[in-house]
Design a protein around this motif. Structure first.
Motif, PDB file in Angstrom:
ATOM      1  N   PRO A 425      15.435   2.913 -16.342  1.00 33.26           N
ATOM      2  CA  PRO A 425      16.265   2.854 -17.547  1.00 33.26           C
ATOM      3  C   PRO A 425      15.680   3.674 -18.693  1.00 33.26           C
ATOM      4  O   PRO A 425      14.545   4.154 -18.638  1.00 33.26           O
ATOM      5  CB  PRO A 425      16.265   1.364 -17.893  1.00 33.26           C
ATOM      6  CG  PRO A 425      14.950   0.881 -17.363  1.00 33.26           C
ATOM      7  CD  PRO A 425      14.697   1.660 -16.112  1.00 33.26           C
ATOM      8  N   VAL A 426      16.461   3.801 -19.726  1.00 24.20           N
ATOM      9  CA  VAL A 426      16.029   4.466 -20.953  1.00 24.20           C
ATOM     10  C   VAL A 426      14.887   3.675 -21.590  1.00 24.20           C
ATOM     11  O   VAL A 426      14.951   2.458 -21.703  1.00 24.20           O
ATOM     12  CB  VAL A 426      17.213   4.562 -21.940  1.00 24.20           C
ATOM     13  CG1 VAL A 426      16.737   5.008 -23.314  1.00 24.20           C
ATOM     14  CG2 VAL A 426      18.269   5.502 -21.401  1.00 24.20           C
ATOM     15  N   ILE A 427      13.828   4.382 -21.965  1.00 27.77           N
ATOM     16  CA  ILE A 427      12.710   3.759 -22.688  1.00 27.77           C
ATOM     17  C   ILE A 427      12.588   4.449 -24.041  1.00 27.77           C
ATOM     18  O   ILE A 427      12.571   5.680 -24.119  1.00 27.77           O
ATOM     19  CB  ILE A 427      11.382   3.935 -21.917  1.00 27.77           C
ATOM     20  CG1 ILE A 427      11.464   3.301 -20.521  1.00 27.77           C
ATOM     21  CG2 ILE A 427      10.222   3.322 -22.706  1.00 27.77           C
ATOM     22  CD1 ILE A 427      11.608   1.808 -20.526  1.00 27.77           C
ATOM     23  N   ASN A 428      12.525   3.664 -25.100  1.00 26.67           N
ATOM     24  CA  ASN A 428      12.270   4.235 -26.418  1.00 26.67           C
ATOM     25  C   ASN A 428      10.792   4.563 -26.544  1.00 26.67           C
ATOM     26  O   ASN A 428       9.991   3.763 -27.030  1.00 26.67           O
ATOM     27  CB  ASN A 428      12.702   3.258 -27.518  1.00 26.67           C
ATOM     28  CG  ASN A 428      14.213   3.215 -27.662  1.00 26.67           C
ATOM     29  OD1 ASN A 428      14.903   4.168 -27.316  1.00 26.67           O
ATOM     30  ND2 ASN A 428      14.720   2.108 -28.158  1.00 26.67           N
ATOM     31  N   LEU A 429      10.435   5.724 -26.078  1.00 28.13           N
ATOM     32  CA  LEU A 429       9.040   6.151 -25.985  1.00 28.13           C
ATOM     33  C   LEU A 429       8.414   6.313 -27.367  1.00 28.13           C
ATOM     34  O   LEU A 429       9.036   6.833 -28.285  1.00 28.13           O
ATOM     35  CB  LEU A 429       9.002   7.480 -25.240  1.00 28.13           C
ATOM     36  CG  LEU A 429       7.677   8.012 -24.743  1.00 28.13           C
ATOM     37  CD1 LEU A 429       7.078   7.076 -23.711  1.00 28.13           C
ATOM     38  CD2 LEU A 429       7.875   9.395 -24.124  1.00 28.13           C
ATOM     39  N   SER A 430       7.161   5.882 -27.507  1.00 26.85           N
ATOM     40  CA  SER A 430       6.478   5.966 -28.798  1.00 26.85           C
ATOM     41  C   SER A 430       6.238   7.409 -29.217  1.00 26.85           C
ATOM     42  O   SER A 430       6.266   8.333 -28.397  1.00 26.85           O
ATOM     43  CB  SER A 430       5.144   5.217 -28.742  1.00 26.85           C
ATOM     44  OG  SER A 430       4.245   5.860 -27.856  1.00 26.85           O
ATOM     45  N   VAL A 431       5.970   7.594 -30.506  1.00 27.96           N
ATOM     46  CA  VAL A 431       5.708   8.923 -31.058  1.00 27.96           C
ATOM     47  C   VAL A 431       4.422   8.888 -31.871  1.00 27.96           C
ATOM     48  O   VAL A 431       3.947   7.815 -32.267  1.00 27.96           O
ATOM     49  CB  VAL A 431       6.871   9.406 -31.956  1.00 27.96           C
ATOM     50  CG1 VAL A 431       8.152   9.577 -31.165  1.00 27.96           C
ATOM     51  CG2 VAL A 431       7.080   8.460 -33.140  1.00 27.96           C
ATOM     52  N   THR A 432       3.864  10.070 -32.110  1.00 26.54           N
ATOM     53  CA  THR A 432       2.741  10.224 -33.031  1.00 26.54           C
ATOM     54  C   THR A 432       2.965  11.470 -33.870  1.00 26.54           C
ATOM     55  O   THR A 432       3.663  12.399 -33.434  1.00 26.54           O
ATOM     56  CB  THR A 432       1.391  10.364 -32.299  1.00 26.54           C
ATOM     57  OG1 THR A 432       1.397  11.576 -31.540  1.00 26.54           O
ATOM     58  CG2 THR A 432       1.131   9.192 -31.391  1.00 26.54           C
ATOM     59  N   PRO A 433       2.382  11.530 -35.076  1.00 27.87           N
ATOM     60  CA  PRO A 433       2.489  12.759 -35.876  1.00 27.87           C
ATOM     61  C   PRO A 433       1.819  13.924 -35.151  1.00 27.87           C
ATOM     62  O   PRO A 433       0.711  13.791 -34.625  1.00 27.87           O
ATOM     63  CB  PRO A 433       1.740  12.406 -37.170  1.00 27.87           C
ATOM     64  CG  PRO A 433       1.721  10.905 -37.213  1.00 27.87           C
ATOM     65  CD  PRO A 433       1.660  10.460 -35.793  1.00 27.87           C
ATOM     66  N   THR A 434       2.503  15.060 -35.149  1.00 28.79           N
ATOM     67  CA  THR A 434       2.032  16.237 -34.416  1.00 28.79           C
ATOM     68  C   THR A 434       2.328  17.478 -35.243  1.00 28.79           C
ATOM     69  O   THR A 434       3.393  17.590 -35.854  1.00 28.79           O
ATOM     70  CB  THR A 434       2.756  16.333 -33.052  1.00 28.79           C
ATOM     71  OG1 THR A 434       2.514  15.126 -32.313  1.00 28.79           O
ATOM     72  CG2 THR A 434       2.290  17.530 -32.252  1.00 28.79           C
TER      73      THR A 434
END
Length: 492
Positions: A425-434
């Motif tokens: 299923p769709v996962i709301n994947l985490s983010v980091t500043p880049t």
């Protein structure tokens, strides 16, 4: 290793260098944690605020120049214009707290213990198959199942000596296991070189913080291989077996042989006599007791597998079966990182350890099963569909981002060979500043911690943090345009 995520309107935040950083409706590992910000994390944010965007760009350009000069590259065979590339490096670190890492470490250790018990069982008594915990055909008909391993006792019952476990974080910040890499996982050299780069270019950012070291990996790897050498060998000779200079991970082979202080060899440097392995040296043959092999099973021994292989060592498998040399990882470990077997890992952990999984898996539908195929076909536009044998982000479909034609074409592939696919299923994947061309922006990341198993399981404190550098992309693989970050695990 490619989850997908849905986009949402951004929210603005303000913090110096991050004045124009916009947090989408995802879990940002630096900026929008639900808990009070840990002091070490707040310190990193404050120090980033003291940097200007031009200064960060200058340091990043200096890092890339150093990577080129040092030859820290990987190979992309499909790109005719640029075969050798550096792995793009982002100078904003990824920070994991001591409490978070304790959870990850325990979960990885538990999973590897279960994987080794599973591999021993399927090559011996096959109790898990008789008890119906997972379908026998999924294991015995698996292309990675190795008949040569049936009945072979490996030192310490360890099949997976070096493991890379791919993790993601969902929109609650929870770590989830995306897949296992139990054959020849790569990328640890970038973990260590990224740390060297950060300490050279960003000493002001790291100064005084309780960041756990990654420097002992080479020593630990050599110790692990010595621990699983054949019984009775006092001073084991360890070598790293590489396919050679044209392999995509050759830089890493050179790096790890140097870190361990062992010879880097190719198949032509080894030979088997009286079912024992020897290395050719200027002083004559020298016995070899443990081989860290970066060759796939099929190419290891032309007498046992592919007769056309020029990369392997004739007779190596028989020497291994007789217990005269240890191969790390063992033959046939690919069954454990098969994407269909992945769906059964929670049951495998409960079966062998009598425990609930510490790290949860992503819900997985097996298209080889009628219910899984029906669900996948009915929800293709909502799912990520992956071929079970591919890696590197190849051959998959990200349903929410696919066109109608792409969905229709993939549907035909799925119907023609359903056993080759799983869906998630769709996962709301985490983010980091880049750092990106237009400034500091949110980008999706995953994490590959590396674990070594000899007499016990040791997990390198950190891992390869891969970042999807292309805007809106969910593909973190280096071969698909991804980059990497230094991962800072804080001591308690």
């Amino acid at each position: 290793m490619i989850p997908t995520a849905l986009h949402a309107p951004p929210q603005a935040t303000s913090s110096g260098l991050l004045d124009n950083y916009h947090i989408p409706d995802f879990f940002c590992e630096l900026m929008n944690r639900r808990d009070p910000t840990p002091p070490t994390l707040q310190c990193v944010k404050d120090r980033l605020a003291a940097l200007s965007l031009p200064e960060l760009r200058r340091r990043t350009q200096a890092a890339e120049a150093q990577l080129y000069r040092m030859g820290i590259t990987f190979t992309v065979y499909s790109d005719k214009e640029a075969i050798d590339r550096i792995l793009p490096f982002d100078a904003i670190p990824r920070v994991i707290t001591a409490q978070e890492w304790d959870h990850v470490e325990r979960g990885v250790q538990q999973r590897i213990q279960a994987i080794n018990l599973f591999l021993h069982d399927i090559y011996h008594d096959r109790n898990i198959l008789r008890d119906g915990i997972l379908p026998a055909e999924l294991v015995l008909n698996n292309p990675n199942y190795c008949e040569a391993m049936v009945g072979v006792d490996v030192p310490g019952g360890v099949y997976v000596h070096i493991n890379g476990t791919d993790l993601i974080r969902d929109d609650n910040g929870q770590f989830l296991i995306l897949e296992d890499n139990a054959r020849t996982p790569s990328g640890v050299s970038y973990v260590i070189e990224n740390r060297h780069m950060m300490l050279r270019l960003m000493p002001d950012l790291a100064s005084g913080l309780p960041i756990r070291s990654v420097e002992e990996y080479g020593l630990r790897l050599h110790q692990t291989l010595c621990e699983v050498a054949p019984e009775g060998v006092v001073d084991p000779q360890v070598v790293l077996l590489s396919p050679g200079i044209y392999n995509s991970a050759y830089f890493e082979h050179v790096f790890l042989s140097r870190e361990m202080g062992v010879p880097l060899v190719e198949g032509k440097d080894l030979f088997v006599e009286n079912h024992r392995v020897f290395m050719r040296t200027v002083n004559g043959p020298r016995a070899v007791h443990a081989i860290y092999r970066r060759l796939n099973d099929d190419f290891l021994d032309p007498l046992a597998f592919n007769p056309n292989s020029l990369l392997g060592v004739p007779g190596l498998v028989e020497a291994y079966r007789r217990g005269n040399v240890t191969l790390a990882n063992a033959l046939g470990t690919g069954v454990a990182d098969d994407k269909a077997v992945y769906a059964y890992m929670p049951r495998i952990i409960r079966y062998y350890l009598g425990q609930d999984p510490i790290l949860q898996s992503v819900e997985t539908h097996i298209c080889a099963e009628p219910d899984g195929l029906a669900y996948t076909l009915a929800n293709m536009n909502k799912l990520v569909i992956k071929p079970v044998g591919e890696s590197g982000g190849y051959g998959l479909l990200i349903g929410p981002h696919a066109s109608q034609k792409e969905l229709a074409d993939f549907r035909e592939k799925l119907l023609a060979d359903p056993s080759n696919y799983i869906s998630q299923p769709v996962i709301n994947l985490s983010v980091t500043p880049t750092l990106c061309p237009d400034g500091v922006e949110a980008r999706h990341v995953d994490l590959r911690p590396f674990a070594l198993t000899g007499r016990s399981v040791w997990v390198l404190p950190g891992g390869l943090a891969r970042v999807a550098l292309r805007k809106g992309s969910l593909v973190v693989n280096s071969s698909q345009g991804g980059g990497s970050k230094d991962t800072w695990v804080m001591a308690s």
